[in-house]
Design a protein around this motif. Structure first.
Motif, short mmCIF file in Angstrom:
data_model
loop_
_atom_site.label_atom_id
_atom_site.label_comp_id
_atom_site.label_asym_id
_atom_site.label_seq_id
_atom_site.Cartn_x
_atom_site.Cartn_y
_atom_site.Cartn_z
N GLY A 52 27.06 134.81 -14.45
CA GLY A 52 28.17 134.67 -15.38
C GLY A 52 28.09 133.52 -16.38
N ASP B 22 14.33 124.43 -2.44
CA ASP B 22 15.34 125.40 -2.89
C ASP B 22 15.93 125.07 -4.25
N VAL C 8 15.69 137.49 -10.86
CA VAL C 8 16.35 138.22 -9.76
C VAL C 8 16.50 137.30 -8.55
N LEU C 9 15.45 136.55 -8.27
CA LEU C 9 15.47 135.65 -7.13
C LEU C 9 16.52 134.55 -7.28
N GLU D 272 19.18 134.52 -9.14
CA GLU D 272 20.51 135.11 -9.07
C GLU D 272 20.89 135.40 -7.61
N ALA D 273 19.91 135.92 -6.90
CA ALA D 273 20.14 136.24 -5.49
C ALA D 273 20.42 134.98 -4.68
N LEU D 274 19.70 133.93 -4.99
CA LEU D 274 19.86 132.68 -4.25
C LEU D 274 21.25 132.11 -4.49
N GLU E 123 23.92 133.88 -5.36
CA GLU E 123 24.86 134.75 -4.66
C GLU E 123 24.79 134.55 -3.15
N LYS F 215 24.11 131.91 -1.58
CA LYS F 215 24.74 130.66 -1.16
C LYS F 215 26.25 130.82 -1.07
N SER G 197 26.19 135.78 4.96
CA SER G 197 26.30 137.01 5.73
C SER G 197 25.83 136.77 7.16
N PRO H 64 23.96 137.40 10.49
CA PRO H 64 22.72 138.13 10.83
C PRO H 64 23.02 139.34 11.71
#
Lengths: 238, 238
Positions: B31, B203, B215-216, B218-220, B222, B224, B228, B230
């Motif tokens: 964003g 990191d 992509v990575l 953005e994923a990292l 999100e 954080k 979720s 395990p």
């Protein structure tokens, strides 16, 4: 029956008591237990005579069997986190006659079948004693504060540097005889004899060591499935 | 008014015509346009006297102004992808008197304020001419097929290796005078004079160079946000 093809065994080492990511080998990554990635990858490689999970855990043994792989139950004294690669590979090689063993680590679930195939081909052709998978680092590197692969008197474009190769242990191959001999002679077979370096593509070389690595790998798998359209800032959007 | 504190300028180089990730500096990452991460980071660092976006693009200039930073419009001949770090930094230093310049790259949006603060502190204390941000690689490394940081006769645990340091260009600091002198004397200021290496946590050291890196990252970000739980394989789940 004899053939000219070397006998190659895939060994998948796995423990249930992983330290930094608890029980990582049975943890679901995108719905599939981590160890299944390594097993499925190895089972799909025609160059392997056998695919054997090397573990102390009967549960992982069952998982191996479910996936069509064999299970070697390693001795209890090699099942702690203190057990080294040297020790469990030595034990495995004593128990499993072959020409080569290829260690397929479960910590690199993003490895592609084509990359494994090229690795096995390279092993057969090069005939090295030890083949190490590496990541090629096209960046200025230092060791002990000294430049390794660049001349500080002149900045070169990174892509034109001679890369430093970093061992990533995703795939490792040893000639059985060479490992055993080196171990006997000097107590260590891991870097036995002549060695070769096999570069693995960056996006396959993830090494699941921490929870953050796990998040990243999961994200990468999800990111490959959905290709989201890039969105951009426009003067009115802030 | 004089103080004993060195005058440090943060320079944020940015082009609109990025090659591998098109228009990456205005592309929204979680964003927020990418360049805003570097600007917000630098604006929050009390050690900087000025924060200046160095770009050919008026659009990025407007984005800088929106975020409270200054804008230096670099000459058109330095706005192509052939323009080197050496060239645009030299031009910038000619135009901006200071003691030090800290280059904050937009390609490392995961850098934390505390890390930047430590970098600036280290710069002031060490008084090196060039301070490079690096990633510490605790892995066996080779250059030109020769081991760099390990003895192949014996396997050592990776965490006990002396690391190889890889330059990541997330943050780079130069003493202005030393850069200019080195450039004049040998045509290159990037590795001017004495240098220091500043390790950046793994990191935070992402380098957005390809779509996959994006992509990575953005994923990292999100990953954080949501932690979720395990999930694990059970014998019945396969």
């Amino acid at each position: 029956m004899t053939t000219n093809e070397p006998r190659i065994i895939a060994m998948i080492p796995a423990r249930m008591g992983s330290q930094r990511i608890p029980k990582k080998n049975i943890r679901l990554l995108d719905g599939k237990p981590l160890i299944r990635y390594a097993i499925d990858l190895a089972m799909g490689e025609p160059g392997f005579d056998r695919v054997i999970v090397n573990s102390e855990s009967e549960e992982l043994g069952r998982l191996a069997a479910d996936a069509g792989a064999e299970f070697y139950r390693r001795p209890d004294n090699l099942s702690t986190h203190q057990a080294t690669n040297e020790q469990f590979t030595l034990d495995f090689l004593h128990q499993h006659p072959c020409d080569y063993v290829v260690m397929v680590n479960t910590t690199s679930p993003l490895l592609r079948p084509a990359t494994l195939a090229r690795f096995v081909e390279h092993l057969k052709k090069s005939k090295v004693d030890t083949l190490l998978s590496v990541s090629a680092e096209f960046a200025e590197c230092f060791f002990d504060d000294q430049p390794i692969n660049f001349n500080p008197l002149k900045k070169t474009n990174s892509q034109n540097l001679v890369p430093v190769h970093k061992v990533i242990w995703a795939l490792t191959a040893w000639k059985r005889e060479s490992f055993l001999t080196a171990h006997e002679q000097r107590g260590s077979g891991v870097f036995a004899g002549t060695f070769g370096l096999f570069p693995i593509p960056k996006d396959e070389s993830s090494d699941l060591d921490t929870e953050e690595d796990w998040v990243l790998a999961e994200a990468l798998i999800e990111g490959k499935k959905k290709s989201s359209k890039p969105r951009y800032w426009t003067p009115s959007s802030l």
